[in-house]
Design a protein around this motif. Structure first.
Motif, short mmCIF file in Angstrom:
data_model
loop_
_atom_site.label_atom_id
_atom_site.label_comp_id
_atom_site.label_asym_id
_atom_site.label_seq_id
_atom_site.Cartn_x
_atom_site.Cartn_y
_atom_site.Cartn_z
N MET A 1 24.11 25.51 81.40
CA MET A 1 23.84 24.68 80.24
C MET A 1 22.35 24.72 79.92
O MET A 1 21.51 24.76 80.80
N SER A 2 22.06 24.65 78.65
CA SER A 2 20.66 24.61 78.25
C SER A 2 20.14 23.17 78.32
O SER A 2 20.90 22.22 78.47
N ILE A 3 18.86 23.04 78.19
CA ILE A 3 18.25 21.71 78.22
C ILE A 3 18.77 20.87 77.06
O ILE A 3 19.06 19.69 77.22
N ARG A 4 18.89 21.51 75.89
CA ARG A 4 19.42 20.78 74.73
C ARG A 4 20.82 20.25 75.00
O ARG A 4 21.15 19.13 74.63
N ASP A 5 21.64 21.08 75.62
CA ASP A 5 23.01 20.66 75.94
C ASP A 5 23.02 19.50 76.93
O ASP A 5 23.79 18.56 76.78
N ASP A 6 22.15 19.60 77.93
CA ASP A 6 22.07 18.52 78.93
C ASP A 6 21.60 17.20 78.30
O ASP A 6 22.15 16.14 78.57
N ILE A 7 20.60 17.29 77.45
CA ILE A 7 20.11 16.09 76.79
C ILE A 7 21.16 15.52 75.85
O ILE A 7 21.35 14.30 75.77
N ALA A 8 21.88 16.39 75.15
CA ALA A 8 22.96 15.92 74.27
C ALA A 8 24.06 15.24 75.08
O ALA A 8 24.62 14.23 74.65
N SER A 9 24.36 15.77 76.27
CA SER A 9 25.37 15.16 77.13
C SER A 9 24.91 13.78 77.60
O SER A 9 25.70 12.83 77.62
N VAL A 10 23.64 13.66 77.97
CA VAL A 10 23.11 12.36 78.38
C VAL A 10 23.15 11.39 77.20
O VAL A 10 23.53 10.22 77.36
N GLN A 11 22.80 11.86 76.02
CA GLN A 11 22.84 11.01 74.83
C GLN A 11 24.26 10.53 74.55
O GLN A 11 24.48 9.37 74.21
N HIS A 12 25.22 11.42 74.71
CA HIS A 12 26.64 11.05 74.52
C HIS A 12 27.05 9.98 75.53
O HIS A 12 27.74 9.01 75.19
N SER A 13 26.62 10.14 76.77
CA SER A 13 26.93 9.14 77.80
C SER A 13 26.28 7.80 77.48
O SER A 13 26.90 6.74 77.69
N LEU A 14 25.06 7.83 76.97
CA LEU A 14 24.39 6.59 76.58
C LEU A 14 25.11 5.91 75.41
O LEU A 14 25.19 4.68 75.35
#
Length: 95
Positions: A1-14
């Protein structure tokens, strides 16, 4: 996963956490100290993720400003009051 994908996943969890907290507040009320602390913690996480997203965004490479130099000769009258730099004055010999 790219950094953008990881950050988007964290944002979705938030976002999921925020929805769950909303349902919990509806059931328990938002006047309790514990609920306010959890809500503040969630808001701090949201702000931290926004800072991470800004830090991880690739910066555009800086392009130097280009200056166009004309091929036409300079006006010779610009140089009438100056000596030839580095070679001495006209009609004089080097020591």
């Amino acid at each position: 996963m790219s950094i953008r994908d990881d950050i988007a996943s964290v944002q979705h969890s938030l976002d999921d956490l925020n929805r769950s907290l909303g349902r919990l507040e509806h059931q328990l009320g938002n006047h309790g100290l514990e609920m306010r602390r959890v809500r503040l913690d969630a808001d701090h996480l949201r702000e931290s993720v926004a800072l991470l997203r800004a830090a991880a965004a690739p910066e555009a490479p800086h392009q130097p400003d280009l200056v166009t130099i004309s091929d036409t000769p300079y006006d010779i009258s610009l140089w009438t009051d100056s000596d030839d730099e580095g070679v001495g004055a006209q009609n004089r010999h080097a020591p």
